[in-house]
Design an enzyme around this catalytic site. Sequence first.
Site, PDB file in Angstrom:
ATOM      1  N   ARG A  30     -74.325   9.330  29.780  1.00  0.00           N
ATOM      2  CA  ARG A  30     -74.296  10.085  28.516  1.00  0.00           C
ATOM      3  C   ARG A  30     -75.683  10.546  28.097  1.00  0.00           C
ATOM      4  O   ARG A  30     -75.822  11.594  27.446  1.00  0.00           O
ATOM      5  CB  ARG A  30     -73.660   9.216  27.427  1.00  0.00           C
ATOM      6  CG  ARG A  30     -72.150   9.045  27.594  1.00  0.00           C
ATOM      7  CD  ARG A  30     -71.616   7.931  26.723  1.00  0.00           C
ATOM      8  NE  ARG A  30     -71.979   8.052  25.324  1.00  0.00           N
ATOM      9  CZ  ARG A  30     -71.181   8.549  24.374  1.00  0.00           C
ATOM     10  NH1 ARG A  30     -69.968   8.953  24.678  1.00  0.00           N
ATOM     11  NH2 ARG A  30     -71.587   8.615  23.128  1.00  0.00           N
ATOM     12  N   ARG A  41     -80.463  25.049  25.848  1.00  0.00           N
ATOM     13  CA  ARG A  41     -81.223  25.689  24.765  1.00  0.00           C
ATOM     14  C   ARG A  41     -82.618  26.114  25.224  1.00  0.00           C
ATOM     15  O   ARG A  41     -83.105  27.190  24.847  1.00  0.00           O
ATOM     16  CB  ARG A  41     -81.325  24.748  23.566  1.00  0.00           C
ATOM     17  CG  ARG A  41     -80.052  24.666  22.751  1.00  0.00           C
ATOM     18  CD  ARG A  41     -79.823  25.976  22.003  1.00  0.00           C
ATOM     19  NE  ARG A  41     -78.677  25.897  21.130  1.00  0.00           N
ATOM     20  CZ  ARG A  41     -77.516  26.504  21.347  1.00  0.00           C
ATOM     21  NH1 ARG A  41     -77.345  27.270  22.407  1.00  0.00           N
ATOM     22  NH2 ARG A  41     -76.517  26.373  20.504  1.00  0.00           N
ATOM     23  N   HIS A  44     -82.179  29.252  26.887  1.00  0.00           N
ATOM     24  CA  HIS A  44     -81.966  30.342  25.921  1.00  0.00           C
ATOM     25  C   HIS A  44     -83.294  30.822  25.338  1.00  0.00           C
ATOM     26  O   HIS A  44     -83.455  31.994  24.981  1.00  0.00           O
ATOM     27  CB  HIS A  44     -81.052  29.874  24.776  1.00  0.00           C
ATOM     28  CG  HIS A  44     -79.624  29.684  25.211  1.00  0.00           C
ATOM     29  ND1 HIS A  44     -78.749  28.859  24.542  1.00  0.00           N
ATOM     30  CD2 HIS A  44     -78.930  30.227  26.251  1.00  0.00           C
ATOM     31  CE1 HIS A  44     -77.570  28.896  25.153  1.00  0.00           C
ATOM     32  NE2 HIS A  44     -77.656  29.717  26.189  1.00  0.00           N
ATOM     33  N   GLY A  71     -82.242   5.450  27.156  1.00  0.00           N
ATOM     34  CA  GLY A  71     -82.314   4.538  26.010  1.00  0.00           C
ATOM     35  C   GLY A  71     -83.027   3.256  26.373  1.00  0.00           C
ATOM     36  O   GLY A  71     -83.943   2.806  25.667  1.00  0.00           O
ATOM     37  N   SER A  72     -82.644   2.681  27.500  1.00  0.00           N
ATOM     38  CA  SER A  72     -83.269   1.430  27.944  1.00  0.00           C
ATOM     39  C   SER A  72     -84.675   1.660  28.469  1.00  0.00           C
ATOM     40  O   SER A  72     -85.522   0.756  28.432  1.00  0.00           O
ATOM     41  CB  SER A  72     -82.429   0.803  29.064  1.00  0.00           C
ATOM     42  OG  SER A  72     -82.382   1.678  30.183  1.00  0.00           O
ATOM     43  N   THR A  75     -83.723   2.722  33.570  1.00  0.00           N
ATOM     44  CA  THR A  75     -82.788   3.236  34.576  1.00  0.00           C
ATOM     45  C   THR A  75     -83.596   3.768  35.765  1.00  0.00           C
ATOM     46  O   THR A  75     -84.437   4.658  35.609  1.00  0.00           O
ATOM     47  CB  THR A  75     -81.901   4.335  33.969  1.00  0.00           C
ATOM     48  OG1 THR A  75     -81.196   3.750  32.873  1.00  0.00           O
ATOM     49  CG2 THR A  75     -80.904   4.882  34.968  1.00  0.00           C
ATOM     50  N   SER A 132     -74.585   4.825  22.024  1.00  0.00           N
ATOM     51  CA  SER A 132     -74.126   6.062  21.369  1.00  0.00           C
ATOM     52  C   SER A 132     -75.153   6.639  20.393  1.00  0.00           C
ATOM     53  O   SER A 132     -75.397   7.853  20.399  1.00  0.00           O
ATOM     54  CB  SER A 132     -72.813   5.802  20.622  1.00  0.00           C
ATOM     55  OG  SER A 132     -71.796   5.489  21.530  1.00  0.00           O
ATOM     56  N   GLU A 135     -77.862   8.359  22.318  1.00  0.00           N
ATOM     57  CA  GLU A 135     -77.410   9.603  22.961  1.00  0.00           C
ATOM     58  C   GLU A 135     -77.238  10.723  21.927  1.00  0.00           C
ATOM     59  O   GLU A 135     -77.629  11.871  22.158  1.00  0.00           O
ATOM     60  CB  GLU A 135     -76.103   9.329  23.719  1.00  0.00           C
ATOM     61  CG  GLU A 135     -76.317   8.358  24.888  1.00  0.00           C
ATOM     62  CD  GLU A 135     -75.205   7.339  25.055  1.00  0.00           C
ATOM     63  OE1 GLU A 135     -74.149   7.482  24.402  1.00  0.00           O
ATOM     64  OE2 GLU A 135     -75.387   6.382  25.837  1.00  0.00           O
ATOM     65  N   ASP A 143     -82.579  19.370  19.807  1.00  0.00           N
ATOM     66  CA  ASP A 143     -82.155  20.579  19.071  1.00  0.00           C
ATOM     67  C   ASP A 143     -83.212  20.943  18.014  1.00  0.00           C
ATOM     68  O   ASP A 143     -83.515  22.124  17.809  1.00  0.00           O
ATOM     69  CB  ASP A 143     -80.804  20.353  18.385  1.00  0.00           C
ATOM     70  CG  ASP A 143     -79.648  20.968  19.175  1.00  0.00           C
ATOM     71  OD1 ASP A 143     -79.899  21.616  20.211  1.00  0.00           O
ATOM     72  OD2 ASP A 143     -78.489  20.805  18.749  1.00  0.00           O
TER      73      ASP A 143
HETATM   74  O1  LIG Z   1     -79.928   5.640  28.615  1.00  0.00           O
HETATM   75  P1  LIG Z   1     -79.996   4.671  29.760  1.00  0.00           P
HETATM   76  O2  LIG Z   1     -80.440   3.295  29.345  1.00  0.00           O
HETATM   77  O3  LIG Z   1     -80.828   5.213  30.897  1.00  0.00           O
HETATM   78  O4  LIG Z   1     -78.549   4.507  30.299  1.00  0.00           O
HETATM   79  C1  LIG Z   1     -77.928   5.602  30.877  1.00  0.00           C
HETATM   80  C2  LIG Z   1     -76.446   5.579  30.835  1.00  0.00           C
HETATM   81  O5  LIG Z   1     -75.863   4.458  31.431  1.00  0.00           O
HETATM   82  C3  LIG Z   1     -74.546   4.292  30.932  1.00  0.00           C
HETATM   83  O6  LIG Z   1     -74.431   2.986  30.463  1.00  0.00           O
HETATM   84  C4  LIG Z   1     -73.537   4.512  32.014  1.00  0.00           C
HETATM   85  O7  LIG Z   1     -73.655   5.767  32.585  1.00  0.00           O
HETATM   86  C5  LIG Z   1     -74.407   5.307  29.780  1.00  0.00           C
HETATM   87  O8  LIG Z   1     -73.755   4.775  28.697  1.00  0.00           O
HETATM   88  C6  LIG Z   1     -75.829   5.662  29.477  1.00  0.00           C
HETATM   89  O9  LIG Z   1     -75.889   6.926  28.916  1.00  0.00           O
END
Ligand SMILES: O=P(O)(O)OC[C@H]1O[C@](O)(CO)[C@@H](O)[C@@H]1O
Length: 168
Positions: A30, A41, A44, A71-72, A75, A132, A135, A143
């Site tokens: 997400r 955008r 655009h 977020g973490s 990744t 959420s 995201e 934006d």
């Molecule tokens: O934002 P992060 O920590 O890199 O995680 C990425 C994604 O991993 C997930 O847990 C699974 O795809 C999503 O909910 C999240 O957007």
Amino acid sequence: MSAAVQSAAWIRAGALLLEAPAVFTIGTGRSGLALQMAAMRFMHLGLATHVVGETTAPAIGARDVLVAASGSGSTKRVVRAAETAREQGAEVVALTTAPESALARAATEVLVVPAADKQDFDGNASVQYGGSLFEQSVLLVTDALFHALWQTSGTQARELWRLHANLE
Ligand SMILES: O=P(O)(O)OC[C@H]1O[C@](O)(CO)[C@@H](O)[C@@H]1O
């Protein structure tokens, strides 16, 4: 932690985007989907924009900008891409909840988003499930960035419309 994204970092990120020969975006799940809206955008606005992983995305090079959302901030695919981008002389704008994360360390500019990441199981930072709030915030922050860059450019909405997809 502040309740807002630091405005100085946000302004510097905008300047990097305007100077970039090309802009790339990367995020998984997400987080990546939210950034794909930003990529559209930026396109655009007339910026040469590529979503990492698409078959047409070229090599990243010096002074290009990689916008990376995690977020973490841990990744692996996103962190590795940020490190590779820096090795190639590109700038990295990171959006993350974690200012001490591997992604933040690899970035040139960090937009710390004061939101829950996906492992906020006790709901300390948000009552919403998983990441959420992060995201959603990625979409709002990018934006807002687009809007500021558009206003500064003085370009009419009609001119931007010419870049909207007509093969839908
Ligand atoms: O934002 P992060 O920590 O890199 O995680 C990425 C994604 O991993 C997930 O847990 C699974 O795809 C999503 O909910 C999240 O957007």
